[in-house]
Design an enzyme around this catalytic site. Structure first.
Site, PDB file in Angstrom:
ATOM      1  N   GLN A   1       0.833  -1.211   0.000  1.00  0.00           N
ATOM      2  CA  GLN A   1       0.000   0.000   0.000  1.00  0.00           C
ATOM      3  C   GLN A   1       0.861   1.252   0.000  1.00  0.00           C
ATOM      4  O   GLN A   1       2.050   1.208   0.309  1.00  0.00           O
ATOM      5  CB  GLN A   1      -0.941  -0.017   1.211  1.00  0.00           C
ATOM      6  CG  GLN A   1      -0.253  -0.277   2.540  1.00  0.00           C
ATOM      7  CD  GLN A   1      -1.168  -0.906   3.585  1.00  0.00           C
ATOM      8  OE1 GLN A   1      -2.377  -0.922   3.447  1.00  0.00           O
ATOM      9  NE2 GLN A   1      -0.588  -1.426   4.659  1.00  0.00           N
TER      10      GLN A   1
ATOM     11  N   HIS B   1      -9.075   4.305  19.415  1.00  0.00           N
ATOM     12  CA  HIS B   1      -8.301   3.250  20.081  1.00  0.00           C
ATOM     13  C   HIS B   1      -8.874   2.903  21.461  1.00  0.00           C
ATOM     14  O   HIS B   1      -8.903   1.732  21.848  1.00  0.00           O
ATOM     15  CB  HIS B   1      -6.819   3.654  20.157  1.00  0.00           C
ATOM     16  CG  HIS B   1      -6.157   3.583  18.819  1.00  0.00           C
ATOM     17  ND1 HIS B   1      -5.311   4.549  18.328  1.00  0.00           N
ATOM     18  CD2 HIS B   1      -6.259   2.655  17.838  1.00  0.00           C
ATOM     19  CE1 HIS B   1      -4.917   4.217  17.110  1.00  0.00           C
ATOM     20  NE2 HIS B   1      -5.473   3.072  16.795  1.00  0.00           N
TER      21      HIS B   1
ATOM     22  N   ASP C   1      -0.396   0.279  13.622  1.00  0.00           N
ATOM     23  CA  ASP C   1       0.053   1.521  14.252  1.00  0.00           C
ATOM     24  C   ASP C   1       0.311   1.339  15.744  1.00  0.00           C
ATOM     25  O   ASP C   1       0.936   2.180  16.375  1.00  0.00           O
ATOM     26  CB  ASP C   1      -0.983   2.641  14.019  1.00  0.00           C
ATOM     27  CG  ASP C   1      -2.386   2.202  14.416  1.00  0.00           C
ATOM     28  OD1 ASP C   1      -2.621   1.962  15.615  1.00  0.00           O
ATOM     29  OD2 ASP C   1      -3.246   2.079  13.525  1.00  0.00           O
TER      30      ASP C   1
ATOM     31  N   GLU D   1      -0.256  -8.250  11.908  1.00  0.00           N
ATOM     32  CA  GLU D   1      -0.301  -7.161  10.926  1.00  0.00           C
ATOM     33  C   GLU D   1       0.356  -7.647   9.636  1.00  0.00           C
ATOM     34  O   GLU D   1       1.453  -8.195   9.662  1.00  0.00           O
ATOM     35  CB  GLU D   1       0.433  -5.931  11.494  1.00  0.00           C
ATOM     36  CG  GLU D   1       0.850  -4.864  10.497  1.00  0.00           C
ATOM     37  CD  GLU D   1      -0.327  -4.199   9.758  1.00  0.00           C
ATOM     38  OE1 GLU D   1      -1.231  -3.692  10.414  1.00  0.00           O
ATOM     39  OE2 GLU D   1      -0.299  -4.210   8.503  1.00  0.00           O
TER      40      GLU D   1
ATOM     41  N   ASP E   1      -0.793 -12.454   7.390  1.00  0.00           N
ATOM     42  CA  ASP E   1      -2.188 -12.199   7.023  1.00  0.00           C
ATOM     43  C   ASP E   1      -3.113 -12.667   8.160  1.00  0.00           C
ATOM     44  O   ASP E   1      -3.065 -13.852   8.546  1.00  0.00           O
ATOM     45  CB  ASP E   1      -2.481 -12.970   5.731  1.00  0.00           C
ATOM     46  CG  ASP E   1      -3.872 -12.671   5.181  1.00  0.00           C
ATOM     47  OD1 ASP E   1      -4.666 -11.980   5.860  1.00  0.00           O
ATOM     48  OD2 ASP E   1      -4.159 -13.138   4.063  1.00  0.00           O
TER      49      ASP E   1
ATOM     50  N   ASP F   1      -8.843  -4.508  13.718  1.00  0.00           N
ATOM     51  CA  ASP F   1      -8.492  -3.096  13.506  1.00  0.00           C
ATOM     52  C   ASP F   1      -7.916  -2.986  12.103  1.00  0.00           C
ATOM     53  O   ASP F   1      -6.718  -2.817  11.912  1.00  0.00           O
ATOM     54  CB  ASP F   1      -7.476  -2.675  14.568  1.00  0.00           C
ATOM     55  CG  ASP F   1      -7.118  -1.198  14.464  1.00  0.00           C
ATOM     56  OD1 ASP F   1      -7.749  -0.466  13.677  1.00  0.00           O
ATOM     57  OD2 ASP F   1      -6.181  -0.784  15.171  1.00  0.00           O
ATOM     58  N   SER F   2      -8.791  -3.122  11.127  1.00  0.00           N
ATOM     59  CA  SER F   2      -8.339  -3.261   9.741  1.00  0.00           C
ATOM     60  C   SER F   2      -8.576  -1.978   8.958  1.00  0.00           C
ATOM     61  O   SER F   2      -9.288  -1.081   9.410  1.00  0.00           O
ATOM     62  CB  SER F   2      -9.120  -4.382   9.052  1.00  0.00           C
ATOM     63  OG  SER F   2     -10.463  -3.983   8.879  1.00  0.00           O
TER      64      SER F   2
HETATM   65  N1  SAM Z   1      -8.137   2.603  12.437  1.00  0.00           N
HETATM   66  C1  SAM Z   1      -7.790   2.419  11.137  1.00  0.00           C
HETATM   67  C2  SAM Z   1      -8.803   2.821  10.132  1.00  0.00           C
HETATM   68  O1  SAM Z   1      -9.702   2.044   9.821  1.00  0.00           O
HETATM   69  O2  SAM Z   1      -8.710   3.911   9.640  1.00  0.00           O
HETATM   70  C3  SAM Z   1      -7.136   1.100  10.882  1.00  0.00           C
HETATM   71  C4  SAM Z   1      -5.719   1.300  11.230  1.00  0.00           C
HETATM   72  S1  SAM Z   1      -4.557   0.027  11.072  1.00  0.00           S
HETATM   73  C5  SAM Z   1      -3.246   1.002  10.400  1.00  0.00           C
HETATM   74  C6  SAM Z   1      -5.101  -1.022   9.740  1.00  0.00           C
HETATM   75  C7  SAM Z   1      -4.058  -2.065   9.378  1.00  0.00           C
HETATM   76  O3  SAM Z   1      -4.689  -3.244   8.882  1.00  0.00           O
HETATM   77  C8  SAM Z   1      -3.075  -1.631   8.294  1.00  0.00           C
HETATM   78  O4  SAM Z   1      -1.802  -1.438   8.856  1.00  0.00           O
HETATM   79  C9  SAM Z   1      -3.092  -2.785   7.287  1.00  0.00           C
HETATM   80  O5  SAM Z   1      -1.818  -3.102   6.771  1.00  0.00           O
HETATM   81  C10 SAM Z   1      -3.681  -3.906   8.133  1.00  0.00           C
HETATM   82  N2  SAM Z   1      -4.286  -5.014   7.370  1.00  0.00           N
HETATM   83  C11 SAM Z   1      -5.033  -4.937   6.240  1.00  0.00           C
HETATM   84  N3  SAM Z   1      -5.378  -6.161   5.810  1.00  0.00           N
HETATM   85  C12 SAM Z   1      -4.841  -7.051   6.693  1.00  0.00           C
HETATM   86  C13 SAM Z   1      -4.840  -8.464   6.803  1.00  0.00           C
HETATM   87  N4  SAM Z   1      -5.462  -9.239   5.906  1.00  0.00           N
HETATM   88  N5  SAM Z   1      -4.188  -9.036   7.841  1.00  0.00           N
HETATM   89  C14 SAM Z   1      -3.554  -8.270   8.780  1.00  0.00           C
HETATM   90  N6  SAM Z   1      -3.504  -6.923   8.717  1.00  0.00           N
HETATM   91  C15 SAM Z   1      -4.146  -6.326   7.704  1.00  0.00           C
END
Ligand code: SAM
Length: 281
Positions: free
Chosen positions: A30, A61, A85, A104, A136, A154-155
């Site tokens: 990304q 959070h 994060d 993550e 994943d 928290d995706s």
């Molecule tokens: N609060 C935030 C929002 O919705 O705006 C979410 C923040 S957090 C940074 C989301 C994280 O989910 C990202 O760092 C992303 O890389 C991760 N993510 C996305 N798909 C994922 C997956 N299949 N497995 C684990 N992490 C994943």
């Protein structure tokens, strides 16, 4: 003058003045941007979508972490899917004795948080009760044989690698990985703009769990009114009893800025139009 225009909703978007570009890269998964803004402080965006700001991340959070933990009342093991994060991880770790596994998919988000977002993650990634897995989340919940009292999803929004984190197979695996009485909480979207997404994911959760609903939190930079967080369990834990939650809150020694036991209970009070989304789902 450089500006950041968020591209998430059709025909409408918020924009930020970029007072200082702190970090920019295309990771393997990304586009990752960190910048400073006069009103919101430091901001993290992924693929053009605001993930958090220094000024208001505590709302999200605190609500994604403390609601399930205090609703449950005896959490030992928690799992965070996404959340690179470190903000949800840090809030969960305020609860003494709770072990947290964070999965993550993009290690660059974790490394960037460590370098540029210390106000979010603190030293949570190095905490003795934290286990960090790069991988994943979908595969993790499918393959692990561990059980958790709380699972926090928290995706990012349901595009790219996060799309499957809103689907039936993933929620089914989460249900299997929860210990009896366990709670699943998910980032569900802003009902005003993302009603169909909130409804579709709720429909799936309500088929898999005896009790499923959403609760609301007002995060200013998730524009369009309150955002919804999915809440599902085999136990009947929502909205909860404010007096019981207060005892748990005091015992946990929490110091929060948005979360409070009566805010917790009130967050499950849904406007009719949101209730209708869930009913029609
Ligand atoms: N609060 C935030 C929002 O919705 O705006 C979410 C923040 S957090 C940074 C989301 C994280 O989910 C990202 O760092 C992303 O890389 C991760 N993510 C996305 N798909 C994922 C997956 N299949 N497995 C684990 N992490 C994943």
């Amino acid at each position: 003058m450089l500006s950041f225009a968020e591209a998430i909703h059709d025909g409408f978007g918020q924009s930020f003045r970029v007072d200082r570009l702190v970090h920019y890269e295309k990771t393997d998964l990304q586009e990752l941007v960190v910048f400073d803004n006069a009103s919101f402080g430091r901001v993290l965006a992924l693929d053009g979508v605001i993930q958090l700001t220094e000024r208001d991340h505590h709302v999200y959070h605190e609500m994604i972490a403390h609601v399930p933990v205090l609703a449950h009342g005896a959490v030992r093991d928690a799992l965070v899917i996404g959340g690179g994060d470190g903000g949800a991880l840090r809030e969960l770790l305020w609860h003494a004795g709770v072990r947290v596994t964070l999965v993550e998919i993009d290690p660059r988000v974790i490394e960037t948080a460590r370098a540029h977002l210390p106000f979010v993650c603190g030293d949570a990634f190095d905490h003795a009760r934290a286990e960090i897995v790069v991988g994943d989340g979908l595969a993790f919940v499918r393959d692990t044989d561990r059980r958790f009292d709380v699972i926090v999803v928290d995706s990012t929004d349901p595009v790219g690698p996060a799309a499957a984190l809103f689907g039936e197979g993933f929620y089914r695996d989460c249900a299997r990985r929860l210990a009896p009485g366990g709670v699943l909480v998910t980032q569900a979207g802003v009902p005003f703009f993302q009603g169909a997404q909130v409804a579709a994911a709720h429909r799936v959760r309500s088929r898999l769990f005896a009790h499923a609903t959403v609760y609301l939190a007002a995060v200013p930079t998730y524009t369009g009114g309150p955002m919804a967080l999915g809440f599902a369990s085999d136990a009947d834990l929502a909205p909860g009893d404010a007096a019981v939650l207060r005892e748990r809150y005091v015992a946990a020694g929490l110091a929060t800025r948005y979360y409070a036991p009566d805010v917790h209970v009130g967050a499950f009070a849904l406007p009719p139009e949101v209730r209708a989304l869930l009913r029609d789902a």
